[in-house]
Design a protein around this motif. Structure first.
Motif, PDB file in Angstrom:
ATOM      1  N   UNK A 262       0.839  -1.201   0.000  1.00  0.00           N
ATOM      2  CA  UNK A 262       0.000   0.000   0.000  1.00  0.00           C
ATOM      3  C   UNK A 262       0.876   1.253   0.000  1.00  0.00           C
ATOM      4  N   UNK A 263       1.904   1.251   0.842  1.00  0.00           N
ATOM      5  CA  UNK A 263       2.809   2.405   0.917  1.00  0.00           C
ATOM      6  C   UNK A 263       3.519   2.624  -0.419  1.00  0.00           C
ATOM      7  N   UNK A 264       4.065   1.524  -0.998  1.00  0.00           N
ATOM      8  CA  UNK A 264       4.813   1.621  -2.250  1.00  0.00           C
ATOM      9  C   UNK A 264       3.910   2.024  -3.416  1.00  0.00           C
ATOM     10  N   UNK A 265       2.646   1.645  -3.358  1.00  0.00           N
ATOM     11  CA  UNK A 265       1.702   1.999  -4.417  1.00  0.00           C
ATOM     12  C   UNK A 265       1.237   3.441  -4.293  1.00  0.00           C
ATOM     13  N   UNK A 266       1.173   3.921  -3.068  1.00  0.00           N
ATOM     14  CA  UNK A 266       0.558   5.219  -2.784  1.00  0.00           C
ATOM     15  C   UNK A 266       1.521   6.399  -2.907  1.00  0.00           C
ATOM     16  N   UNK A 267       2.726   6.271  -2.344  1.00  0.00           N
ATOM     17  CA  UNK A 267       3.605   7.438  -2.255  1.00  0.00           C
ATOM     18  C   UNK A 267       4.464   7.591  -3.503  1.00  0.00           C
ATOM     19  N   UNK A 268       5.265   8.662  -3.523  1.00  0.00           N
ATOM     20  CA  UNK A 268       6.119   8.976  -4.665  1.00  0.00           C
ATOM     21  C   UNK A 268       7.032   7.808  -5.015  1.00  0.00           C
ATOM     22  N   UNK A 269       7.262   7.598  -6.310  1.00  0.00           N
ATOM     23  CA  UNK A 269       8.054   6.465  -6.769  1.00  0.00           C
ATOM     24  C   UNK A 269       9.501   6.527  -6.296  1.00  0.00           C
ATOM     25  N   UNK A 270      10.010   7.730  -6.049  1.00  0.00           N
ATOM     26  CA  UNK A 270      11.412   7.844  -5.611  1.00  0.00           C
ATOM     27  C   UNK A 270      11.558   7.801  -4.094  1.00  0.00           C
ATOM     28  N   UNK A 271      10.424   7.735  -3.361  1.00  0.00           N
ATOM     29  CA  UNK A 271      10.496   7.741  -1.896  1.00  0.00           C
ATOM     30  C   UNK A 271      10.868   6.374  -1.333  1.00  0.00           C
ATOM     31  N   UNK A 272      10.334   5.301  -1.921  1.00  0.00           N
ATOM     32  CA  UNK A 272      10.642   3.941  -1.458  1.00  0.00           C
ATOM     33  C   UNK A 272      11.290   3.136  -2.573  1.00  0.00           C
ATOM     34  N   UNK A 273      10.557   2.979  -3.689  1.00  0.00           N
ATOM     35  CA  UNK A 273      11.042   2.168  -4.803  1.00  0.00           C
ATOM     36  C   UNK A 273      12.381   2.683  -5.321  1.00  0.00           C
ATOM     37  N   UNK A 274      12.480   3.987  -5.497  1.00  0.00           N
ATOM     38  CA  UNK A 274      13.712   4.577  -6.022  1.00  0.00           C
ATOM     39  C   UNK A 274      14.901   4.454  -5.091  1.00  0.00           C
TER      40      UNK A 274
END
Length: 378
Positions: free
Chosen positions: A177-189
């Protein structure tokens, strides 16, 4: 071993030669990219090229080039040909044009691109097909890793909540949910590049372990050109389906738009899209080589590999890493079999959100609009 090295060389040369032909056919230029022009700080975010490459690799790969390649090795070294030429002439081209067509169309999802070129009927088919399949992929990669974590905890002697499938499933879904919701560079990046490097190191460690151990010999294609599958399963077309993610996979077309929204220049496409697919092909080639060389062959059939895979694919990965790298390999395998599927699951859900957002024309720059899609999808 000669045929393995030849295929590896062809993959590398293919990136520079055929990959460049593909790039020139598309004709990247200096126009302003969606990441620069739109830049909403959520999905459209400029990221450096090296990070784009590693995130794209994890987006499209996960455990696909490991599980699929190990299963494909049941047919013997003939699988090297499918991985090599499938990657160069099919997978690399597919991933490159999926990403670059998206980039030219404001980072649109594959369903919207399909609608532009094939009409509204196929657009709606692809919309439904994409969302359903992406949610199914995300579900598999939530339940699967949760089960693996429970198995690891049980083997280590843990008990109670640590061995509860429901507990770990909730933890993974909260992360999704977090990875889907927040900015792509905040967690995934931030975390994907680290895990991408781990995936590459794991493959390098496996092939180094094979080369340095005289007990392991990678068989030649010309000595085993027919099927070595213990069950007699024919090469056509079962091998091609089994090793899909190591050569060409339609799932990649749903993932490439994620990075198309983060490119600073169109000229990064060759390295990011075609290059990530070639890297995945190299990883698949290495794991296929491991499956062909580490296990007993009886009567010209890969019976030893079949027995290892029958114990579970995760255990087979542990076994390969343990034989080639020892304790370090086991640690990398634990990271790989848990983290890699999770990195496919979160981007599957993120792609589902973006596909729905494009479908219903819902801007994703506000928290409220993203929650409208994230909550029902998860």
């Amino acid at each position: 071993m000669i045929s393995f090295l030849l295929c590896l060389a062809i993959l590398i040369v293919g990136y520079f030669v055929y990959g460049k032909i593909v790039d020139n056919t598309f004709g990247p230029d200096d126009r302003e990219t969606p990441a620069v022009r739109i830049n909403d700080g959520v999905d459209y975010v400029v990221m450096p090229q090296w990070k784009l490459f590693l995130v794209q690799l994890l987006n499209i790969a996960g455990l696909g080039p490991i599980f699929g390649a190990m299963q494909g090795a049941l047919w013997g070294p003939v699988v090297f040909l499918w991985i090599t030429f499938g990657t160069i002439f099919a997978g690399g081209v597919h991933d490159y044009f999926s990403g670059m067509m998206s980039e030219r169309n404001d980072g649109a999802s594959i369903a919207e691109i399909t609608g532009k070129y094939l009409g509204p009927v196929m657009q709606n088919v692809m919309r439904v097909f994409s969302v359903v399949l992406l949610i199914m992929v995300g579900t598999v990669f939530a339940v699967g890793p949760a089960g693996l974590i429970v198995e690891l905890c049980s083997q280590s002697g843990a008990s109670g909540v640590l061995t509860s499938l429901l507990f770990w499933l909730i933890i993974i879904l909260v992360y999704y949910f977090i990875a889907t919701f927040i900015s792509i560079d905040a967690v995934i990046g931030k975390i994907y590049p680290i895990f991408g490097i781990c995936l590459i190191i794991m493959a390098i460690g496996v092939i180094f372990g094979i080369f340095t151990n005289p007990a392991y010999t990678i068989p030649e294609i010309w000595d085993h050109f027919g099927s070595m599958h213990p069950s007699g399963t024919p090469i056509w077309s079962f091998m091609f389906i089994t090793v899909a993610c190591g050569a060409i996979s339609g799932f990649h077309s749903t993932q490439s738009p994620l990075m198309a929204r983060c490119m600073k220049s169109e000229k990064q496409g060759h390295f990011v899209f075609y290059g990530a697919m070639v890297c995945e092909g190299v990883i698949a080639l290495i794991w296929a080589a491991a499956g062909c060389s580490l296990y007993e062959v009886t009567g010209g059939l890969n019976t030893g590999l079949a027995e290892a895979l029958a114990m579970g694919q995760s255990k087979a990965i542990y076994d390969v890493c343990s034989k080639t790298m020892g304790g370090v390999g086991i640690a990398l395998a634990m990271i790989g079999v848990v983290v890699c599927p999770i990195t496919s699951g979160d981007t599957a859900f993120r792609s589902a959100r973006l596909t729905l957002a494009d479908w219903f024309k819902i801007d994703q720059d506000s928290y409220a609009n993203r929650l409208k899609l994230c909550i029902p999808v998860l």
